[in-house]
Design a protein around this motif. Structure first.
Motif, mmCIF file in Angstrom:
data_model
loop_
_atom_site.group_PDB
_atom_site.id
_atom_site.type_symbol
_atom_site.label_atom_id
_atom_site.label_comp_id
_atom_site.label_asym_id
_atom_site.label_seq_id
_atom_site.Cartn_x
_atom_site.Cartn_y
_atom_site.Cartn_z
ATOM 1 N N ARG A 1 -6.878 5.368 -11.226
ATOM 2 C CA ARG A 1 -6.706 4.566 -10.014
ATOM 3 C C ARG A 1 -5.571 3.556 -10.183
ATOM 4 O O ARG A 1 -4.771 3.342 -9.270
ATOM 5 N N TRP B 1 -2.161 3.230 -7.872
ATOM 6 C CA TRP B 1 -1.776 2.025 -7.134
ATOM 7 C C TRP B 1 -0.422 1.489 -7.588
ATOM 8 O O TRP B 1 0.293 0.858 -6.806
ATOM 9 N N GLN C 1 -2.383 -6.205 -2.531
ATOM 10 C CA GLN C 1 -3.625 -6.433 -3.279
ATOM 11 C C GLN C 1 -3.685 -7.855 -3.821
ATOM 12 O O GLN C 1 -4.745 -8.497 -3.812
ATOM 13 N N VAL D 1 -5.165 4.480 -1.678
ATOM 14 C CA VAL D 1 -5.669 5.418 -2.686
ATOM 15 C C VAL D 1 -7.093 5.820 -2.333
ATOM 16 O O VAL D 1 -7.957 4.966 -2.123
ATOM 17 N N PRO E 1 2.550 -1.911 -2.976
ATOM 18 C CA PRO E 1 1.110 -2.040 -2.723
ATOM 19 C C PRO E 1 0.461 -3.173 -3.511
ATOM 20 O O PRO E 1 -0.439 -3.851 -3.003
ATOM 21 N N TRP E 2 0.900 -3.397 -4.753
ATOM 22 C CA TRP E 2 0.262 -4.426 -5.570
ATOM 23 C C TRP E 2 0.439 -5.814 -4.964
ATOM 24 O O TRP E 2 -0.387 -6.711 -5.169
#
Length: 216
Positions: A197, A201, A123, A209, A119-120
Motif C-alpha cells: 500500500r 501511494w 494525506q 488506492v 497524493p502524499w
C-alpha cells in the motif's frame, strides 16, 4: 482460518492494546470475516486509531465503521475557531505550499479543497486536521494535479515493492485506471501488505488506492 468468534476476540484485544482508544466505548461484531465497529468516541483521532487497530488484525476481510464522534464539552470549538486553526496548521505543515488547500467548516465537519502535485500531500493535510480538537470529521476533496501514464505507475509500484519485498511482489497484480490503483493477489503478512500500500501511494500520479490484497 479464524472463526468469527476468534476474530471478534482478536479485534477487541487489539483495541484494548491501542492506547489512543477507549476500547470500552467500541462494540465489535463479526460476520463472515466482516468486522463492524460501533459506538461513540471522543475525538476524530480516536476514531481513526480504532479503525487502524481493527485493520491490523489478521483475518479481517472487510471493515464497517459505524463509530460516531461525540466531542466532550471542553473540546467543542466554534466553526470559526476550527477554520482559523486549521488554516494555520496547514500553513505550517511541511510539504504543502501556502494556500494550496482551502478549508470549509460546518458544525465541526471539515472539508478540504484545493490542488496538490502528489497524493502524499493530500494525506498529510488530512492527517494534520484529523488531530485537531473540535474536528468531528474530515472530507478530502483535494485534487492531485500530477498525471502519469498508467503503465508507468504500475511499473513504478512493482519496482518499489521489489526493493522492499521481492517475494511478495511476484504475487501482486497492479491495475491502474485514471490514477486509481487496485492491488490484488496474496501476501504473507500485514507488514508486507502495508509495504504494498505504501509503495502504491508513493508512486507519482496515484490519486487513490483500492486494496484487494489477502493475507495468507
Amino acid at each position: 482460518m479464524k472463526t468469527d468468534l476468534q476474530l471478534k476476540h482478536d479485534v477487541e484485544a487489539e483495541l484494548e492494546w491501542e492506547p489512543a482508544v477507549t476500547a470500552s466505548n467500541v462494540g465489535v461484531e463479526v460476520k463472515d470475516g466482516v468486522v463492524t465497529l460501533a459506538g461513540h468516541l471522543s475525538s476524530l483521532g480516536e476514531k481513526v486509531a480504532a479503525e487502524q487497530a481493527a485493520r491490523r488484525v489478521g483475518g479481517v476481510r472487510a471493515l464497517v465503521v459505524e463509530l460516531e464522534v461525540r466531542l466532550p464539552g471542553q473540546d467543542v470549538r466554534t466553526d470559526e475557531d476550527i477554520a482559523h486553526i486549521a488554516r494555520s496548521v496547514l500553513r505550517w505543515t511541511a510539504g504543502l505550499s501556502d494556500g494550496a488547500v482551502q478549508v470549509q467548516v460546518e458544525r465541526g465537519h471539515v472539508v478540504l479543497r484545493g490542488a496538490v502535485d502528489w497524493p502524499w500531500q493530500s494525506q498529510t493535510a488530512v492527517r494534520a486536521i484529523t488531530q485537531l480538537r473540535g474536528v468531528a470529521d474530515v472530507t478530502d476533496r483535494i485534487e492531485v494535479r500530477h498525471t502519469v501514464a498508467p503503465e508507468q505507475i504500475s511499473q513504478d509500484i512493482l519496482d518499489a515493492m521489489r526493493r522492499h519485498a521481492d517475494r511478495e511482489a511476484r504475487h501482486i497484480q497492479v491495475t491502474v485506471t485514471e490514477g486509481t490503483v487496485r492491488l490484488s493477489g496474496k501476501v504473507h503478512s500485514f507488514a508486507e501488505r502495508a509495504v504494498a500500500r505504501g509503495a502504491a501511494w508513493a508512486a507519482p500520479g496515484v490519486r487513490a488506492v483500492v486494496d484487494d490484497l489477502t493475507v495468507e
